[in-house]
Design a protein around this motif. Structure first.
Motif, mmCIF file in Angstrom:
data_model
loop_
_atom_site.group_PDB
_atom_site.id
_atom_site.type_symbol
_atom_site.label_atom_id
_atom_site.label_comp_id
_atom_site.label_asym_id
_atom_site.label_seq_id
_atom_site.Cartn_x
_atom_site.Cartn_y
_atom_site.Cartn_z
ATOM 1 N N PRO A 1 7.655 -7.167 2.726
ATOM 2 C CA PRO A 1 7.169 -5.794 2.899
ATOM 3 C C PRO A 1 6.254 -5.663 4.102
ATOM 4 O O PRO A 1 5.688 -6.631 4.592
ATOM 5 N N PHE A 2 6.134 -4.414 4.569
ATOM 6 C CA PHE A 2 5.200 -4.105 5.650
ATOM 7 C C PHE A 2 4.844 -2.639 5.552
ATOM 8 O O PHE A 2 5.503 -1.863 4.872
ATOM 9 N N ASP A 3 3.768 -2.268 6.234
ATOM 10 C CA ASP A 3 3.360 -0.859 6.301
ATOM 11 C C ASP A 3 3.774 -0.335 7.655
ATOM 12 O O ASP A 3 3.234 -0.744 8.684
ATOM 13 N N ALA A 4 4.755 0.549 7.671
ATOM 14 C CA ALA A 4 5.300 1.044 8.934
ATOM 15 C C ALA A 4 4.262 1.769 9.772
ATOM 16 O O ALA A 4 4.410 1.897 10.989
ATOM 17 N N LEU B 1 6.782 5.788 -6.659
ATOM 18 C CA LEU B 1 6.558 4.490 -6.018
ATOM 19 C C LEU B 1 5.388 4.619 -5.037
ATOM 20 O O LEU B 1 5.565 5.044 -3.893
ATOM 21 N N PRO B 2 4.166 4.245 -5.460
ATOM 22 C CA PRO B 2 2.970 4.486 -4.648
ATOM 23 C C PRO B 2 2.567 3.323 -3.740
ATOM 24 O O PRO B 2 1.402 3.206 -3.362
ATOM 25 N N SER B 3 3.498 2.461 -3.346
ATOM 26 C CA SER B 3 3.196 1.209 -2.656
ATOM 27 C C SER B 3 2.380 1.396 -1.377
ATOM 28 O O SER B 3 2.577 2.362 -0.627
ATOM 29 N N LEU B 4 1.518 0.411 -1.108
ATOM 30 C CA LEU B 4 0.793 0.351 0.161
ATOM 31 C C LEU B 4 1.627 -0.340 1.225
ATOM 32 O O LEU B 4 1.537 -0.005 2.411
ATOM 33 N N VAL B 5 2.384 -1.351 0.832
ATOM 34 C CA VAL B 5 3.333 -2.023 1.723
ATOM 35 C C VAL B 5 4.641 -2.157 0.958
ATOM 36 O O VAL B 5 4.659 -2.233 -0.262
ATOM 37 N N GLU B 6 5.735 -2.179 1.694
ATOM 38 C CA GLU B 6 7.039 -2.208 1.033
ATOM 39 C C GLU B 6 8.053 -2.734 2.025
ATOM 40 O O GLU B 6 7.797 -2.803 3.231
ATOM 41 N N GLY B 7 9.203 -3.151 1.522
ATOM 42 C CA GLY B 7 10.320 -3.475 2.383
ATOM 43 C C GLY B 7 11.277 -2.299 2.341
ATOM 44 O O GLY B 7 11.019 -1.240 2.898
ATOM 45 N N ALA C 1 7.862 8.651 -3.039
ATOM 46 C CA ALA C 1 7.473 7.332 -2.550
ATOM 47 C C ALA C 1 6.599 7.481 -1.318
ATOM 48 O O ALA C 1 6.660 8.489 -0.615
ATOM 49 N N THR C 2 5.805 6.453 -1.057
ATOM 50 C CA THR C 2 5.013 6.443 0.170
ATOM 51 C C THR C 2 5.912 6.091 1.348
ATOM 52 O O THR C 2 7.062 5.671 1.186
ATOM 53 N N ASP C 3 5.346 6.235 2.541
ATOM 54 C CA ASP C 3 6.090 5.901 3.758
ATOM 55 C C ASP C 3 5.938 4.431 4.129
ATOM 56 O O ASP C 3 6.181 4.044 5.275
ATOM 57 N N ALA C 4 5.559 3.591 3.176
ATOM 58 C CA ALA C 4 5.448 2.159 3.422
ATOM 59 C C ALA C 4 6.820 1.560 3.695
ATOM 60 O O ALA C 4 7.820 1.944 3.086
ATOM 61 N N GLY D 1 14.024 13.205 -0.968
ATOM 62 C CA GLY D 1 12.934 12.933 -1.889
ATOM 63 C C GLY D 1 11.637 13.415 -1.272
ATOM 64 O O GLY D 1 11.636 14.061 -0.224
ATOM 65 N N ILE D 2 10.536 13.117 -1.919
ATOM 66 C CA ILE D 2 9.220 13.509 -1.414
ATOM 67 C C ILE D 2 8.532 12.258 -0.883
ATOM 68 O O ILE D 2 8.392 11.259 -1.593
ATOM 69 N N VAL D 3 8.120 12.313 0.381
ATOM 70 C CA VAL D 3 7.460 11.187 1.037
ATOM 71 C C VAL D 3 5.983 11.517 1.191
ATOM 72 O O VAL D 3 5.626 12.577 1.717
ATOM 73 N N ILE D 4 5.121 10.607 0.724
ATOM 74 C CA ILE D 4 3.689 10.782 0.873
ATOM 75 C C ILE D 4 3.129 9.644 1.729
ATOM 76 O O ILE D 4 3.783 8.615 1.923
ATOM 77 N N SER D 5 1.929 9.813 2.225
ATOM 78 C CA SER D 5 1.293 8.804 3.067
ATOM 79 C C SER D 5 0.692 7.698 2.208
ATOM 80 O O SER D 5 0.303 7.919 1.050
ATOM 81 N N THR D 6 0.598 6.499 2.788
ATOM 82 C CA THR D 6 -0.082 5.412 2.092
ATOM 83 C C THR D 6 -1.590 5.647 2.028
ATOM 84 O O THR D 6 -2.290 4.962 1.280
ATOM 85 N N GLN D 7 -2.079 6.591 2.814
ATOM 86 C CA GLN D 7 -3.499 6.934 2.797
ATOM 87 C C GLN D 7 -3.729 8.082 1.807
ATOM 88 O O GLN D 7 -3.070 9.113 1.876
#
Length: 392
Positions: free
Chosen positions: A126-129, A289-295, A312-315, A327-333
């Protein structure tokens, strides 16, 4: 057809395991010969492994290990010798390593070069884009550590252009990279009950009668940021809704102690049965899916194929998957703040969640099917294996 020596994991349950088992099963069903090499006990065994769902029988090799977890593997001192001897015995056309964050990952290029075998890696950490400073963060350090070795693999399979960009900036040549997104079987993961899920779904509907189900499914670890979701749920406590948390991990017990008494939170635990997981997704109205980092989350793709509305977050590549209305994309912040706003909307707008589910399913069918993934893998293998050397 090609004889592939697949180096990966069969346990403990995680995305890497799901990817390896699903992909090798699909390759077997297309007629390829698979020798599955993985860390297990007893060490050094060589036996037959019947393919799932009627696949061809494959050879299975177990390598000894000292430590094996969902995240990394530490092999025993003799594992490299056993791997070499196994490859010499098996004589595959190609080696495909679904990298397990193991020291063997760094030795494979030399080993395969000595044996004259083409070497493919699947690299899915995983990574945070949104993080562009690659000197910060454990996940970014993983990419820095691996980049010099990945540059020596014949091909490196990544799941998105974002991930390819990260590796290219770390020195991996573009010609070595192949962007092949994860894929799921849209017949196995689908909105309508199937013979394998119907009984489970009926049981779940009885268990959660009168409740609309919101679902988290995945590892319960710090990077998955489940606590942010639980904080938002506590603040909103949407009437008539249940949050079902499926999975296990290092922070599950602490979160259960902190939020275990919350109204409307059901701690399901680890669910090994795939049919029951599919039924949970069919029942759920919203997947979170509230991940801070993801693949590229397989759980997210399974939810999309199941026709579940996804947030899901944009991770990692998850934001890319859902962009454009799938879907709905939210920020990791500020995940808690965003979910606190969204949860009442999703509760009050069932028509919206139904439409999001329809769009998610359509996106999965267009871009993220298992058959599309295997088609691209076969083309990659054909580039690396001379036609005259293919297994009969």
């Amino acid at each position: 057809m090609t004889h592939i020596a697949w180096l990966g994991k069969k346990s403990p349950f995680c995305g890497n395991v799901t990817y390896g088992l699903t992909t090798t099963e699909a390759l077997r069903l297309r007629g390829h010969e698979i020798s599955f090499i993985h860390f297990d006990t007893p060490p050094g065994s060589l036996g037959a492994d019947a393919g799932a769902n009627g696949g061809e029988v494959a050879l299975e090799v177990a390598l000894p290990y000292l430590v094996k977890s969902q995240v990394y593997t530490i092999p025993s001192p003799g594992a490299q010798r056993e791997l070499r001897e196994s490859l010499e015995r098996l004589r595959p056309d190609l080696v495909h390593a679904s990298l397990t964050l193991s020291p063997l990952d760094f030795r494979l290029p030399d080993l395969c070069q000595q044996l004259g075998l083409p070497l493919v890696a699947t690299f899915h950490p995983p990574f945070d884009a949104s993080v562009r400073n690659l000197s910060a963060g454990t996940q970014q350090l993983t990419y820095q550590l691996y980049a010099p070795s990945l540059a020596r693999y014949d091909r490196v399979v990544v799941f998105s252009d974002l991930q390819a960009d990260v590796l290219m900036r770390l020195g991996v040549p573009a010609r070595r990279l192949a962007v092949i997104p994860n894929g799921v079987d849209p017949e196995r993961w689908c909105p309508a009950p199937s013979p394998s899920t119907a009984e489970h779904l009926a049981d779940l509907r009885q268990r959660f009668a009168g409740q609309r189900v919101f679902l988290y499914m995945g590892r319960i670890a710090t990077e998955k940021n489940v606590e942010a979701l639980l904080r938002a749920w506590r603040l909103v406590q949407p009437q008539g809704c249940t949050l079902v948390v499926v999975g296990d991990g290092p922070v599950r017990q602490s979160l259960m102690q902190a939020y275990g008494a919350e109204i409307g939170v059901h701690w399901w635990g680890h669910e090994p049965d795939q049919a029951r997981r599919a039924a949970l997704l069919q029942l759920a109205e919203v997947f979170l899916l509230p991940s801070l980092v993801e693949g590229l989350s397989l759980a997210l793709l399974e939810a999309m194929a199941s026709g579940t509305a996804c947030v899901a977050t944009d991770a990692g590549a998850d934001g890319e998957v859902l962009e454009g209305g799938a879907g709905i994309v939210i920020s990791t912040q500020g995940v808690t703040t965003q979910l606190r706003t969204l949860l009442p909307v999703l509760r009050d707008q069932p028509v919206l969640t139904a439409e999001l589910g329809r769009r998610a399913r359509q996106r999965a069918l267009e871009r993220y099917t298992l058959s599309r993934n295997i088609d691209q893998l076969e083309l990659l293998y054909a580039e690396l294996v001379p036609q005259g050397s293919l297994a009969a």
